[in-house]
Design a protein around this motif. Sequence first.
Motif, PDB file in Angstrom:
ATOM      1  N   ASP A 169       0.866  -1.201   0.119  1.00  0.00           N
ATOM      2  CA  ASP A 169       0.017  -0.066   0.105  1.00  0.00           C
ATOM      3  C   ASP A 169       0.929   1.098  -0.003  1.00  0.00           C
ATOM      4  O   ASP A 169       1.749   1.546   0.948  1.00  0.00           O
ATOM      5  CB  ASP A 169      -1.041  -0.110   1.148  1.00  0.00           C
ATOM      6  N   PRO A 170       0.730   2.171  -0.985  1.00  0.00           N
ATOM      7  CA  PRO A 170       1.699   3.417  -1.110  1.00  0.00           C
ATOM      8  C   PRO A 170       1.422   4.230   0.205  1.00  0.00           C
ATOM      9  O   PRO A 170       2.268   4.870   0.673  1.00  0.00           O
ATOM     10  CB  PRO A 170       0.940   4.255  -2.220  1.00  0.00           C
ATOM     11  N   GLY A 171       0.169   4.179   0.987  1.00  0.00           N
ATOM     12  CA  GLY A 171      -0.006   4.615   2.187  1.00  0.00           C
ATOM     13  C   GLY A 171       1.005   4.276   3.576  1.00  0.00           C
ATOM     14  O   GLY A 171       1.057   4.842   4.404  1.00  0.00           O
ATOM     15  N   ARG A 172       1.263   3.001   3.096  1.00  0.00           N
ATOM     16  CA  ARG A 172       1.982   2.348   4.155  1.00  0.00           C
ATOM     17  C   ARG A 172       3.505   2.138   3.755  1.00  0.00           C
ATOM     18  O   ARG A 172       4.437   2.918   4.579  1.00  0.00           O
ATOM     19  CB  ARG A 172       1.864   0.779   4.212  1.00  0.00           C
ATOM     20  N   ASN A 173       3.981   1.696   2.861  1.00  0.00           N
ATOM     21  CA  ASN A 173       5.353   1.670   2.159  1.00  0.00           C
ATOM     22  C   ASN A 173       5.648   1.977   0.828  1.00  0.00           C
ATOM     23  O   ASN A 173       5.697   1.218  -0.051  1.00  0.00           O
ATOM     24  CB  ASN A 173       5.707   0.161   2.236  1.00  0.00           C
ATOM     25  N   PRO A 174       5.673   3.371   0.495  1.00  0.00           N
ATOM     26  CA  PRO A 174       5.486   3.938  -0.808  1.00  0.00           C
ATOM     27  C   PRO A 174       6.984   3.499  -1.504  1.00  0.00           C
ATOM     28  O   PRO A 174       7.882   3.536  -0.977  1.00  0.00           O
ATOM     29  CB  PRO A 174       5.514   5.349  -0.700  1.00  0.00           C
ATOM     30  N   GLY A 175       6.806   2.824  -2.586  1.00  0.00           N
ATOM     31  CA  GLY A 175       7.874   2.536  -3.543  1.00  0.00           C
ATOM     32  C   GLY A 175       8.313   0.945  -3.072  1.00  0.00           C
ATOM     33  O   GLY A 175       9.320   0.452  -3.813  1.00  0.00           O
ATOM     34  N   ALA A 176       7.590   0.180  -2.063  1.00  0.00           N
ATOM     35  CA  ALA A 176       7.951  -1.117  -1.697  1.00  0.00           C
ATOM     36  C   ALA A 176       7.772  -2.031  -2.950  1.00  0.00           C
ATOM     37  O   ALA A 176       6.867  -1.781  -3.675  1.00  0.00           O
ATOM     38  CB  ALA A 176       7.272  -1.608  -0.443  1.00  0.00           C
TER      39      ALA A 176
END
Length: 343
Positions: A169-176
């Motif tokens: 989720d970009p709200g959690r781990n952007p770029g993951a």
Amino acid sequence: MTDWRMPAEWERHDRTWMAWPSSGYTLGATVEEADDARRTWAAVARAVARFEPVTMVVTPPDVGVAREHLGTGSEHEIDIVEADLDDAWMRDIGPTFVIADGRLGGVDWVFNGWGGQEWASWSRDAQVAGLVTDVAGATHLPSPIVNEGGGFHVDGQGTVLLTETVQLDPGRNPGATKESIEAELAARLGVTTAIWLPRGLTRDYDEFGTRGHIDIVACFSEPGVVLLHWQDDPEHPDHEVSREAEAVLLAATDAKGDPLRVVRVPAPRTLRDDEGPVDWSYINHLVCNDGVVACVFDDPRDEEALAVLREAYPDREVVGVDARPLFDRGGGIHCITQQQPAI
């Protein structure tokens, strides 16, 4: 480097941790809603205490009301640790316990209110994992990724279940990427094989959802066996979610290279409430020492689902607790509990 491993939930526990509802939507807006929340959290705690000790984290002003609701006379102790809280979802705000060489560790994921949700507050909850780790006498293992305990399930032998919409989720781990998340989970949980389901249940993407936690979708009940939420009514949007998840699971292999056996656990017959399609799920149960504390919904499918759980856990007593007040607030029994494994 220490080889930490997250035990499977069915391995022996020292205790279960919970947090007491004290404010906000979890407690409710009225006296009646607050009483409903407290009765339900207490009912789950007492059910778990039939099988193992429970430690409840409680805000200092609520210690008296918590003790009143929790009562006395449980087979195992229910003790209280005082700390400030925003919310009461211990699975997500507490540590993930791991073991290695006779030692206990507590993985402290970054917590940011399920991806920085506008309605969430988390400054106090973000401190809970460290507090619980310290009280438990465990080694503190901070992680750089945003994650919650409801977002993964392990078999204790190297396999983890996830959904693509939580850790990525970009709200959690952007770029993951899957690779970066899997590397961190390997280091913290000792897992070598990740099985990614595409999404969670539909209701979980509403305003107060988690955006796809696995623990209402699927879980291991033993190595090589996955219990899957099975919505057989095509009128419910999770009809397709169930089938999509089953296809992924049947095509997957675990850390040993073996295929999985998938057991369908029927969804409740109730399809909707006032807010839309429900995400009520019997998957969201807690496996305890010699017991299972399971969600029930005063639904015609309750007994059928409990029978499936009894077959899945033949050496354990399965106890049902009405989980509708929990799901009204965005979670279930697994969401409000966190097991501490025995070492």
